[in-house]
Design a protein around this motif. Sequence first.
Motif, short mmCIF file in Angstrom:
data_model
loop_
_atom_site.label_atom_id
_atom_site.label_comp_id
_atom_site.label_asym_id
_atom_site.label_seq_id
_atom_site.Cartn_x
_atom_site.Cartn_y
_atom_site.Cartn_z
N PRO A 1 15.30 3.85 -32.37
CA PRO A 1 16.70 4.24 -32.59
C PRO A 1 17.38 3.41 -33.68
N GLU A 2 17.02 2.14 -33.80
CA GLU A 2 17.62 1.27 -34.82
C GLU A 2 17.32 1.77 -36.24
N TRP A 3 16.23 2.48 -36.37
CA TRP A 3 15.86 3.05 -37.66
C TRP A 3 16.37 4.50 -37.78
N LEU A 4 16.19 5.26 -36.70
CA LEU A 4 16.52 6.69 -36.75
C LEU A 4 18.01 6.95 -36.96
N ALA A 5 18.86 6.13 -36.32
CA ALA A 5 20.30 6.39 -36.42
C ALA A 5 20.79 6.27 -37.87
N PRO A 6 20.55 5.13 -38.55
CA PRO A 6 21.01 5.06 -39.94
C PRO A 6 20.26 6.03 -40.86
N PHE A 7 18.99 6.27 -40.59
CA PHE A 7 18.24 7.21 -41.43
C PHE A 7 18.89 8.60 -41.39
N SER A 8 19.14 9.09 -40.17
CA SER A 8 19.71 10.44 -40.07
C SER A 8 21.13 10.46 -40.60
N GLN A 9 21.89 9.37 -40.39
CA GLN A 9 23.27 9.35 -40.92
C GLN A 9 23.28 9.39 -42.44
N GLY A 10 22.41 8.60 -43.07
CA GLY A 10 22.34 8.58 -44.53
C GLY A 10 21.99 9.95 -45.08
N MET A 11 21.06 10.60 -44.42
CA MET A 11 20.61 11.92 -44.86
C MET A 11 21.68 12.99 -44.63
N LEU A 12 22.26 12.98 -43.44
CA LEU A 12 23.19 14.05 -43.09
C LEU A 12 24.53 13.90 -43.81
N ALA A 13 24.90 12.65 -44.15
CA ALA A 13 26.14 12.47 -44.93
C ALA A 13 26.00 13.14 -46.29
N LEU A 14 24.86 12.98 -46.93
CA LEU A 14 24.65 13.64 -48.22
C LEU A 14 24.56 15.15 -48.03
N ALA A 15 23.90 15.57 -46.97
CA ALA A 15 23.78 17.01 -46.68
C ALA A 15 25.17 17.64 -46.55
N ASP A 16 26.05 16.96 -45.81
CA ASP A 16 27.40 17.49 -45.59
C ASP A 16 28.18 17.58 -46.89
N ARG A 17 27.97 16.59 -47.76
CA ARG A 17 28.68 16.60 -49.04
C ARG A 17 28.35 17.84 -49.85
N HIS A 18 27.16 18.39 -49.64
CA HIS A 18 26.75 19.56 -50.42
C HIS A 18 26.67 20.82 -49.58
N GLY A 19 27.18 20.79 -48.36
CA GLY A 19 27.14 21.97 -47.50
C GLY A 19 25.72 22.46 -47.26
N CYS A 20 24.79 21.51 -47.12
CA CYS A 20 23.37 21.86 -46.97
C CYS A 20 22.96 21.53 -45.54
N GLU A 21 22.67 22.56 -44.75
CA GLU A 21 22.44 22.35 -43.31
C GLU A 21 20.99 22.06 -42.97
N LEU A 22 20.79 21.14 -42.05
CA LEU A 22 19.44 20.89 -41.51
C LEU A 22 19.15 21.97 -40.47
N ILE A 23 18.19 22.85 -40.76
CA ILE A 23 17.97 24.02 -39.90
C ILE A 23 16.67 23.96 -39.12
N GLY A 24 15.85 22.91 -39.32
CA GLY A 24 14.61 22.83 -38.56
C GLY A 24 13.69 21.80 -39.13
N GLY A 25 12.49 21.73 -38.59
CA GLY A 25 11.55 20.75 -39.09
C GLY A 25 10.39 20.56 -38.14
N ASP A 26 9.77 19.40 -38.25
CA ASP A 26 8.67 19.06 -37.37
C ASP A 26 8.67 17.55 -37.23
N THR A 27 8.27 17.04 -36.06
CA THR A 27 8.27 15.61 -35.81
C THR A 27 6.95 15.24 -35.15
#
Length: 321
Positions: free
Chosen positions: A96-122
């Motif tokens: 979680p210490e890695w995942l929280a900032p990683f997803s925040q950094g990614m999703l903040a940029l995504a939001d700035r461009h109206g680009c939605e995360l719609i799926g993936g694989d883990t």
Amino acid sequence: MLTEFELIARYFNRPPAPDSRTALGVGDDCALMTPAPGMQLAISSDMLVCGRHFFPDADPAALGHKCLAVNLSDLAAMGAQPIAFTLALALPQADPEWLAPFSQGMLALADRHGCELIGGDTTKGPLTISITVFGEVPPQQALRRDAARVGDDIWISGSLGDARLALAGYRNELALSDTELLQAAPRMHEPTPRVELGVALRGIAHAAIDISDGLVGDLGHILERSHHGATLNVDALPPGNVLQQREVDLRRRFTLAGGDDYELCFTAPARLREAVEKAARAAGAEVARVGSIDREPGLRLVDAAGEALQLDLASFDHFRT
Ligand code: ADP
Ligand code: MG
């Protein structure tokens, strides 16, 4: 320990935006998207592997930003408006210490461009981040690599070389002061994709590419695909703020063959110079006119006076892999 499903729910699943093209997002076997009528989809994937594209101790928020930024940069270079992306992640552990900032950094940029995360694989595995972006562009308006024409101006957005300078500092290829490294590092770790500029250049620019491997190589792709040559005024290339302070030889090398710049290199008819400058202003980007597309094959490097320069690019950037 987080399960795979808890991890996805916590870090990568968010309610769809109100004006979304996504009919169904994360959680089913596929996402469902409704493209705008008549638009073409622009699709691109980029994978970042730990140890090859970033250092193992990379700041997770910056890394999240960069992984999406390099993908958005491909859409920008096509003149496409981002709409959505998928994220395939191999993780050594669910931290979680890695995942929280990683997803925040990614999703903040995504939001700035109206680009939605719609799926993936883990999956569990050596840290690898693979993103596919989806954008839309009107038919016939994509900025393709094969579209440069003889007589076009060559333009560069922003500035070049500071990302390469930061890398040289980390690798001890060059001695950088703490201040220099502090100022250059964001150009390497948190590139700005030129999305607004790419869209603003629709109908104005002919060919475009984003500069990820170094200008000479990337412009080379346009020349090859367009079956033309070019003359580049090396002294017109805009160096980054930190590189600007360095000697001319290093400036030339790192603006020509640095890499990781994520600026746009594009061509446009000489009669549209004012339109290019207006589009750039509207998009909040600086642009510099740095050369022209010629009938004669090959790339000719000249200085400000138009004198030919013999620069052996391969020899001074041999440490690139
Ligand atoms: P499947 O069994 O079909 O491969 P998964 O169990 O892998 O589905 O994934 C469940 C859902 O979570 C899917 O909708 C998938 O797109 C989504 N998903 C999986 N990993 C991620 C991720 N890293 N980011 C966003 N969505 C993800
Ligand atoms: Mg899966």
